[in-house]
Design an enzyme around this catalytic site. Sequence first.
Site, PDB file in Angstrom:
ATOM      1  CB  SER A 172      -0.056  -0.807   2.682  1.00 57.98           C
ATOM      2  OG  SER A 172      -0.132  -1.314   4.202  1.00 57.98           O
TER       3      SER A 172
HETATM    4  C1  LIG Z   1      -0.535  -0.832   7.403  1.00 65.57           C
HETATM    5  S1  LIG Z   1      -1.651   0.455   7.358  1.00 65.57           S
HETATM    6  C2  LIG Z   1      -2.825   0.049   7.932  1.00 65.57           C
HETATM    7  C3  LIG Z   1      -3.886  -0.967   7.239  1.00 65.57           C
HETATM    8  C4  LIG Z   1      -5.363  -0.958   7.543  1.00 65.57           C
HETATM    9  N1  LIG Z   1      -5.629  -1.224   8.793  1.00 65.57           N
HETATM   10  C5  LIG Z   1      -5.815  -1.813   6.573  1.00 65.57           C
HETATM   11  O1  LIG Z   1      -6.577  -2.846   6.914  1.00 65.57           O
HETATM   12  O2  LIG Z   1      -5.998  -1.537   5.345  1.00 65.57           O
HETATM   13  C6  LIG Z   1      -0.867   1.806   8.643  1.00 65.57           C
HETATM   14  C7  LIG Z   1      -1.542   2.876   8.452  1.00 65.57           C
HETATM   15  O3  LIG Z   1      -1.112   3.474   9.915  1.00 65.57           O
HETATM   16  C8  LIG Z   1      -1.228   4.667   9.789  1.00 65.57           C
HETATM   17  N2  LIG Z   1      -0.489   5.362  10.786  1.00 65.57           N
HETATM   18  C9  LIG Z   1       0.906   5.540  10.666  1.00 65.57           C
HETATM   19  N3  LIG Z   1       0.946   6.198  11.920  1.00 65.57           N
HETATM   20  C10 LIG Z   1      -0.117   6.336  12.503  1.00 65.57           C
HETATM   21  C11 LIG Z   1      -0.223   7.013  13.793  1.00 65.57           C
HETATM   22  N4  LIG Z   1       0.570   7.402  14.636  1.00 65.57           N
HETATM   23  N5  LIG Z   1      -1.577   7.192  14.268  1.00 65.57           N
HETATM   24  C12 LIG Z   1      -2.580   6.673  13.314  1.00 65.57           C
HETATM   25  N6  LIG Z   1      -2.334   6.277  12.094  1.00 65.57           N
HETATM   26  C13 LIG Z   1      -0.921   6.023  11.782  1.00 65.57           C
HETATM   27  C14 LIG Z   1      -0.569   5.033   8.217  1.00 65.57           C
HETATM   28  O4  LIG Z   1      -0.784   6.308   7.687  1.00 65.57           O
HETATM   29  C15 LIG Z   1      -1.293   3.881   7.718  1.00 65.57           C
HETATM   30  O5  LIG Z   1      -2.578   4.252   6.759  1.00 65.57           O
END
Ligand SMILES: C[S@@+](CC[C@H](N)C(=O)[O-])C[C@H]1O[C@@H](n2cnc3c(N)ncnc32)[C@H](O)[C@@H]1O
Length: 380
Positions: free
Chosen positions: A98
Amino acid sequence: MTTDPATLRRTLSERVNAGHGPFDAAWQEAVRSVPREAFLGTAAFRHTGTAWEPVYREAVGEEEWLRMVYDDRTWVTQVGGRGAADVAGPVAGAPTSSATSPSLVVRTLHTARLHGDERVLEIGTGTGYSTALLCHRLGADNVTSVEYDRSVAGRAAEHLKAAGYAPVLVTGDGLNGHRAGADYDALVATCAVRHIPVSWLLQVRDGGSITMTLSGWMLAAASIRLTVEEDGSARGRFLACGDAVSYMLARPHERPPRPSFYRHPGVERDTHFPPALLQDPVAHFVAQLAAPSAELVRLDDDIVLLDVATGSQAWTEPHSTGWTVHQSGPLRLWDQVAEALAVWLDAGRPGITAFSVTADPDDQVVSLRGKESVSWRLPN
Ligand SMILES: C[S@@+](CC[C@H](N)C(=O)[O-])C[C@H]1O[C@@H](n2cnc3c(N)ncnc32)[C@H](O)[C@@H]1O
């Protein structure tokens, strides 16, 4: 309504600051400068109540799209691994990426207490918006960001390039950090974790910070800034947070799939804690600390606790003077929760800032001020 992006950005920055701040002036300036529309791409998901419906930029028109982009809200961009731009109609499933609401992103960055010259490792690039804010403030040379999902990472790289930012971008599991760039002055996670990955403790310099959200399978969450100590441990106190909005769990920390269940009669006991107590965010957090392997299902005023791995279950039902709890399976989930709630109530129902974390590579515990003899071990 104006559709001038610079004006929309200024208004967003003011709203975020007035509604959720005050925040460091440098982050307010970053929100005024970074074009959020460059990071939302061409589509986002809207929840209809039953499914996730894609909203396409082209279909809604530029004016409405900019209004959406500069709303201070989270736009889900991927559901069950499928990007909004890649689906032709509504989809079911859980959000997997997101564009987090600008207020939550800014609150997280503000919480990290950066001065402007730190080398930062971000976990969870997502759309790249928060990465761009970091680049704007610290310079792209000081920013490394890790994204788990290959297609999300690819899009973020395009967005960041188009917006003129060139941080180090890594596709992989951010729970391993990124050793090649260590030691970092600070780590900021925009996905939540159930425990602090050891690599984070090892890759942040002594005196550096880890800003993250601790969450779990009951989906209670609280944010914290930990300071890494010389001996490799980290400590910090949870931070007051005005609302319940939170980050999604890191993918390797996600809940296991939950099969359909029916309520076993189990062994009965009475409880004097109303199940509705778990609507209090701190009580919810305490319950999750006490039964970290359990999920929480709310059924009107009653609750079901379920541990998928062991098949343990606890559920409540009201009677004339209180509640009956039915427990089955090897774990007595309600007993675990009730014992922890009793400690919290006995301490006078303190807020989340009364809780702190101490973590080292071998052990991670949460403790409550004034109740130091009791602590809850984080799951690993
Ligand atoms: C809430 S979103 C980040 C929002 C982002 N920082 C922005 O401003 O748009 C969370 C992200 O963390 C990623 N994610 C989940 N687990 C992860 C991991 N173990 N390592 C890196 N990224 C991860 C997801 O794929 C997702 O894209």
